[in-house]
Design an enzyme around this catalytic site. Structure first.
Site, PDB file in Angstrom:
ATOM      1  N   ARG A 209      -8.678  11.959  12.535  1.00  0.00           N
ATOM      2  CA  ARG A 209      -7.247  11.687  12.751  1.00  0.00           C
ATOM      3  C   ARG A 209      -6.427  12.975  12.832  1.00  0.00           C
ATOM      4  O   ARG A 209      -6.734  13.978  12.186  1.00  0.00           O
ATOM      5  CB  ARG A 209      -6.744  10.739  11.664  1.00  0.00           C
ATOM      6  CG  ARG A 209      -7.500   9.413  11.801  1.00  0.00           C
ATOM      7  CD  ARG A 209      -7.022   8.374  10.867  1.00  0.00           C
ATOM      8  NE  ARG A 209      -5.663   7.962  11.175  1.00  0.00           N
ATOM      9  CZ  ARG A 209      -4.953   7.158  10.409  1.00  0.00           C
ATOM     10  NH1 ARG A 209      -5.453   6.693   9.290  1.00  0.00           N
ATOM     11  NH2 ARG A 209      -3.737   6.815  10.764  1.00  0.00           N
TER      12      ARG A 209
ATOM     13  N   ARG B   2      -7.509  -3.653   9.452  1.00  0.00           N
ATOM     14  CA  ARG B   2      -6.545  -4.600  10.052  1.00  0.00           C
ATOM     15  C   ARG B   2      -7.119  -5.301  11.279  1.00  0.00           C
ATOM     16  O   ARG B   2      -6.749  -6.431  11.601  1.00  0.00           O
ATOM     17  CB  ARG B   2      -5.238  -3.885  10.376  1.00  0.00           C
ATOM     18  CG  ARG B   2      -4.580  -3.282   9.123  1.00  0.00           C
ATOM     19  CD  ARG B   2      -3.108  -2.987   9.293  1.00  0.00           C
ATOM     20  NE  ARG B   2      -2.655  -2.064   8.258  1.00  0.00           N
ATOM     21  CZ  ARG B   2      -2.351  -2.396   7.005  1.00  0.00           C
ATOM     22  NH1 ARG B   2      -2.447  -3.646   6.612  1.00  0.00           N
ATOM     23  NH2 ARG B   2      -1.946  -1.483   6.139  1.00  0.00           N
TER      24      ARG B   2
ATOM     25  N   LYS C 291       0.840  -1.216   0.000  1.00  0.00           N
ATOM     26  CA  LYS C 291       0.000   0.000   0.000  1.00  0.00           C
ATOM     27  C   LYS C 291       0.872   1.263   0.000  1.00  0.00           C
ATOM     28  O   LYS C 291       0.630   2.190  -0.767  1.00  0.00           O
ATOM     29  CB  LYS C 291      -0.916  -0.032   1.239  1.00  0.00           C
ATOM     30  CG  LYS C 291      -1.868   1.132   1.343  1.00  0.00           C
ATOM     31  CD  LYS C 291      -3.093   0.765   2.154  1.00  0.00           C
ATOM     32  CE  LYS C 291      -2.865   0.722   3.644  1.00  0.00           C
ATOM     33  NZ  LYS C 291      -2.809   2.059   4.273  1.00  0.00           N
TER      34      LYS C 291
ATOM     35  N   SER D 105       7.300   8.803  12.554  1.00  0.00           N
ATOM     36  CA  SER D 105       6.212   8.685  11.576  1.00  0.00           C
ATOM     37  C   SER D 105       6.736   8.881  10.159  1.00  0.00           C
ATOM     38  O   SER D 105       7.220   9.952   9.795  1.00  0.00           O
ATOM     39  CB  SER D 105       5.130   9.734  11.857  1.00  0.00           C
ATOM     40  OG  SER D 105       4.257   9.823  10.751  1.00  0.00           O
TER      41      SER D 105
ATOM     42  N   ARG E 214       2.993   5.974  -3.225  1.00  0.00           N
ATOM     43  CA  ARG E 214       4.130   6.797  -3.654  1.00  0.00           C
ATOM     44  C   ARG E 214       4.368   6.673  -5.155  1.00  0.00           C
ATOM     45  O   ARG E 214       4.846   7.611  -5.797  1.00  0.00           O
ATOM     46  CB  ARG E 214       5.372   6.398  -2.849  1.00  0.00           C
ATOM     47  CG  ARG E 214       5.260   6.864  -1.374  1.00  0.00           C
ATOM     48  CD  ARG E 214       6.115   6.011  -0.464  1.00  0.00           C
ATOM     49  NE  ARG E 214       6.217   6.514   0.905  1.00  0.00           N
ATOM     50  CZ  ARG E 214       5.321   6.296   1.873  1.00  0.00           C
ATOM     51  NH1 ARG E 214       4.213   5.612   1.623  1.00  0.00           N
ATOM     52  NH2 ARG E 214       5.515   6.766   3.093  1.00  0.00           N
TER      53      ARG E 214
ATOM     54  N   ASP F 144       1.992  -1.318  11.739  1.00  0.00           N
ATOM     55  CA  ASP F 144       0.664  -1.720  11.256  1.00  0.00           C
ATOM     56  C   ASP F 144       0.321  -3.169  11.616  1.00  0.00           C
ATOM     57  O   ASP F 144      -0.770  -3.646  11.297  1.00  0.00           O
ATOM     58  CB  ASP F 144       0.596  -1.559   9.733  1.00  0.00           C
ATOM     59  CG  ASP F 144       0.596  -0.086   9.330  1.00  0.00           C
ATOM     60  OD1 ASP F 144       0.205   0.762  10.160  1.00  0.00           O
ATOM     61  OD2 ASP F 144       0.992   0.212   8.196  1.00  0.00           O
TER      62      ASP F 144
END
Ligand code: S3P
Length: 439
Positions: free
Chosen positions: A129, A394, A28, A174, A33, A322
């Protein structure tokens, strides 16, 4: 604005094991990108292995709305006619980015350097978020943008700002913030540098270099100089280790399992799950290691084994950020206690993954105690029950794999967002031996 279907549920029957050769869909992060840099490059970029998940399609759509001609996706193939760093056009309407935090954070950096105004929004989860982590440093670069009062989407960006380079010490590890600032740095006057408190995924840096854009790295600091250009390239996207994780954990917890996960990206900044599962005693072998388009890949064989509880080393957390929903399931099936600390970031993912996983594991009869920055889980016997995924892809897939070790059915609610990262999950998991149906 698209509506999500929160009625999709998974029903998973208990027991069984996983076997066979499995190729999970494309990565992903790399897929996002590839569209961003392909669009900003000069020339035609061909992509194969592109993840046709909703998050990546949101990125694709955003660039189409900004005038980039993109053919596909057709069986994971894209043909992007790059417009150059200064060739994007104003979109006719706000960009809708669905559930995708990566699209929004990276695009905020990229769009801060354009000559036109733009607004970006998303679904209920994305709208909660935190975005100040990107808007604050961008403002110090001179970007003109604003969020909703709580620092959440929508984000409005005023075009035409003259960006100046900064050196930014990331307060949290991050990759999204780092990548946002690198993309803004392409448009800034001077050399933009970002220092990370711990290594995070470096796909942006690798892909920039693959497009011929010089990226400097000294220790934990990465830098780009504004004013260069990107040259089109071809990109082969490896299978996503974060999607492979569900099969790694499923195979590791279910006796008799033996799976071979093909062509999985094993970038050193993403292999926390391999390191953590090995520490727990999983039988996991890497074979056929090779490099594809600047990213290392391997086939990963996992067999069922007896796992033991561990204290997860904090330095592994950003490398497995993740993977914790699935790793919590592994911990629930392990002998003894597993302790996670230093993972506060999990509370601001697509859901609060600490609370939501602890709640679900508790429903299934596991002693899982959430802490501010992690969880303490006592391995035990999984029962059946109905668990909430809170629309988090997830979480849904992690609980589906838990059924391999449960003693009754598991029903998982609100699973439509599995399509954001893993279209075809139910079919592939069923083929491998999981008794899962979607309704
Ligand atoms: C991503 C970075 C990670 C990860 C997300 C994808 C990326 O987020 O959780 O799924 O592609 O850069 P953070 O960088 O905010 O931890």
């Amino acid at each position: 604005m698209p509506t999500t279907n929160n009625k999709v549920e998974f029903l998973v029957k208990p027991g069984g094991c996983l076997s066979g050769r499995i190729r999970v869909p494309g990565d992903k992060s790399i897929s996002h990108r590839s569209v961003m840099l392909g669009s900003l490059a000069e020339g035609i970029t061909e992509v194969s292995g592109f993840l046709e998940g909703e998050d990546n399609l949101a990125t694709l759509d955003a660039f189409r709305q900004m005038g980039v001609h993109i053919e596909g996706p057709e069986k994971g193939r894209l043909r992007i006619e790059g417009v150059g760093l200064h060739g994007l056009k104003p979109p006719g309407k706000p960009l809708y980015l669905g559930n995708s935090g990566t699209s929004m954070r990276l695009l905020t950096g990229l769009l801060a350097g354009q000559s036109f105004d733009v607004e970006m929004g998303g679904d209920v989860s994305l709208s909660k978020r935190p975005m100040r982590r990107v808007t604050d440093p961008l403002k110090t670069m001179g970007a003109q943008l604003e969020t909703a009062p709580g620092g959440t989407p929508p984000i409005r960006i005023r075009g035409g700002a003259a960006l100046k380079a900064i050196h930014y010490d990331l307060p949290v590890a991050s990759a999204q913030v780092k990548s946002c600032l690198l993309l803004a740095g392409l448009y800034a006057d001077g050399r933009t540098c970002i220092t990370e408190p711990a290594p995070t995924r470096d796909h942006t840096e690798r892909m920039l270099a693959g497009f011929g854009y010089p990226v400097g790295r000294t220790g934990s600091t990465v830098c780009v100089e504004g004013g260069g250009h990107l040259t089109a390239s071809s990109i082969e996207v490896p299978a996503d280790i974060s999607s492979a994780t569900f099969f790694m954990v499923g195979a590791a917890i279910a006796e008799g399992s033996d799976v071979l996960l093909e062509h999985v990206g094993i970038n050193p900044t993403r292999i926390g799950v391999i390191n953590i599962l090995r520490l727990m005693g999983a039988e996991l072998e890497l074979g056929n290691e090779r490099e594809v388009g600047g990213e290392p890949v391997a086939d990963i064989r996992v067999r069922g084994s007896r796992l033991k509880g561990i204290c997860i080393p904090e330095e592994q957390v950003p490398l497995a950020i993740d993977e914790f929903p699935a790793l919590f399931v592994a911990a629930a099936c392990a002998e003894g206690e597993t302790r996670l600390t230093g993972a506060r970031e999990l509370r601001v993912k697509e859901s609060d993954r600490i609370q939501v996983m602890a709640d679900g594991l508790n429903i299934l009869g596991i002693d899982a105690c959430p802490t501010e920055d992690g969880m303490v889980i006592q391995g035990g016997t999984l029962g059946g029950g109905m668990v909430e995924s809170h629309g988090d892809h997830r979480i849904a897939m992690a609980f589906a794999m838990a059924a391999l070790r449960a003693n009754d059915n598991i029903r998982i609610l609100d699973c439509a967002n599995v399509n954001t990262s893993f279209p075809g999950f139910v079919g592939l998991a069923a083929e491998a031996g999981l008794s899962v149906t979607e309704g």
